[in-house]
Scaffold this active site. Structure first.
Site, PDB file in Angstrom:
ATOM      1  N   ASP A 133      81.427  21.353 -52.606  1.00 32.25           N
ATOM      2  CA  ASP A 133      81.056  21.460 -54.014  1.00 32.25           C
ATOM      3  C   ASP A 133      82.248  21.870 -54.878  1.00 32.25           C
ATOM      4  O   ASP A 133      82.396  21.403 -56.000  1.00 32.25           O
ATOM      5  CB  ASP A 133      79.890  22.433 -54.201  1.00 32.25           C
ATOM      6  CG  ASP A 133      78.586  21.868 -53.664  1.00 32.25           C
ATOM      7  OD1 ASP A 133      78.465  20.633 -53.538  1.00 32.25           O
ATOM      8  OD2 ASP A 133      77.669  22.662 -53.375  1.00 32.25           O
ATOM      9  N   LYS A 146      63.412  14.135 -54.561  1.00 33.99           N
ATOM     10  CA  LYS A 146      63.212  15.439 -53.930  1.00 33.99           C
ATOM     11  C   LYS A 146      62.059  16.165 -54.599  1.00 33.99           C
ATOM     12  O   LYS A 146      61.846  16.045 -55.805  1.00 33.99           O
ATOM     13  CB  LYS A 146      64.470  16.304 -54.057  1.00 33.99           C
ATOM     14  CG  LYS A 146      65.668  15.741 -53.333  1.00 33.99           C
ATOM     15  CD  LYS A 146      66.890  16.589 -53.567  1.00 33.99           C
ATOM     16  CE  LYS A 146      68.100  15.982 -52.874  1.00 33.99           C
ATOM     17  NZ  LYS A 146      69.337  16.705 -53.207  1.00 33.99           N
ATOM     18  N   TYR A 153      62.472  21.625 -49.361  1.00 35.84           N
ATOM     19  CA  TYR A 153      62.249  20.426 -50.158  1.00 35.84           C
ATOM     20  C   TYR A 153      61.964  19.223 -49.288  1.00 35.84           C
ATOM     21  O   TYR A 153      62.450  19.102 -48.174  1.00 35.84           O
ATOM     22  CB  TYR A 153      63.375  20.171 -51.158  1.00 35.84           C
ATOM     23  CG  TYR A 153      64.798  20.232 -50.678  1.00 35.84           C
ATOM     24  CD1 TYR A 153      65.543  19.072 -50.466  1.00 35.84           C
ATOM     25  CD2 TYR A 153      65.429  21.456 -50.495  1.00 35.84           C
ATOM     26  CE1 TYR A 153      66.864  19.138 -50.080  1.00 35.84           C
ATOM     27  CE2 TYR A 153      66.754  21.530 -50.114  1.00 35.84           C
ATOM     28  CZ  TYR A 153      67.467  20.356 -49.906  1.00 35.84           C
ATOM     29  OH  TYR A 153      68.787  20.420 -49.508  1.00 35.84           O
ATOM     30  N   HIS A 191      74.071  17.623 -56.452  1.00 39.01           N
ATOM     31  CA  HIS A 191      74.058  16.550 -55.458  1.00 39.01           C
ATOM     32  C   HIS A 191      73.151  15.414 -55.894  1.00 39.01           C
ATOM     33  O   HIS A 191      72.169  15.617 -56.602  1.00 39.01           O
ATOM     34  CB  HIS A 191      73.573  17.081 -54.103  1.00 39.01           C
ATOM     35  CG  HIS A 191      74.419  18.194 -53.573  1.00 39.01           C
ATOM     36  ND1 HIS A 191      73.897  19.197 -52.785  1.00 39.01           N
ATOM     37  CD2 HIS A 191      75.738  18.479 -53.713  1.00 39.01           C
ATOM     38  CE1 HIS A 191      74.874  20.048 -52.450  1.00 39.01           C
ATOM     39  NE2 HIS A 191      75.989  19.630 -53.011  1.00 39.01           N
TER      40      HIS A 191
END
Length: 187
Positions: A164, A69, A129, A60
């Site tokens: 995905d 991130k 995260y 991603h």
């Protein structure tokens, strides 16, 4: 923090303090992070995933302005992967994987425009995260994590989401103009 092979990807290996009560470690401190990496990480969102063994999330990334991130695994273990998706980058299409788990307590920083994915190596892996920008569905992008051109060495049979599984290959994403362009890093 240690810079990895992809520009804008850093690994934090914290010092843990143990005693009869358990373990303490500092996994993020803004001032130390910025002085060591040269990047500012304004935190606007925090995420937590709980994954079954074999779950593969990613690859991603976010369209401009991008989303940085800072990732760690607080339960179990994952193979966390950074992919250079920046068209024009000398490392375009390369990837680097790092094991994050609840024993090594490492964290991985990924600058905006770097692709990110992870595979749960254990049942019930929990990943948290911090993000520099809030998630926006219309800016969310992905590249197929099993693309043979990326040749990521995932250690288990992958369990993918529908999103995905239907993501474009790296070549398709590039042809469709979905990938970010390499640009000078300002932090």
């Amino acid at each position: 923090m240690k810079q990895l092979s992809i520009d804008g990807v850093w690994l934090h290996e914290p010092h843990a303090y143990s005693d009869n009560r358990g373990v303490f470690h500092e996994w993020f401190r803004s001032s130390s992070f910025e002085s060591e990496t040269g990047f500012d990480l304004p935190i606007t969102q925090a995420n937590c995933t709980f994954s079954r063994q074999g779950t593969l999330r990613g690859i991603h990334f976010s369209a401009a302005p991008g989303q940085a991130k800072y990732v760690t695994c607080v339960r179990g273990a994952v193979l966390d992967v950074a992919v250079d998706l920046r068209a024009g980058s000398p490392a375009f299409g390369s990837w680097e994987g790092v094991r994050l788990d609840d024993e090594n307590r490492r964290a991985l920083y990924l600058a905006p425009d770097v692709g990110h994915g992870f595979m749960a190596l254990t049942e019930g892996a929990v990943v948290v995260y911090l993000c520099s920008n809030e998630y926006s569905d219309n800016l969310s992008r992905s590249v197929h994590p099993l693309d043979p051109d990326l040749a990521i060495d995932w250690p288990l049979e992958a369990v993918l989401s529908e999103r995905d599984a239907s993501a474009p290959s790296l070549a398709q994403a590039r042809a469709q103009g979905l990938l970010p362009l390499a640009r000078p890093r300002s932090g």
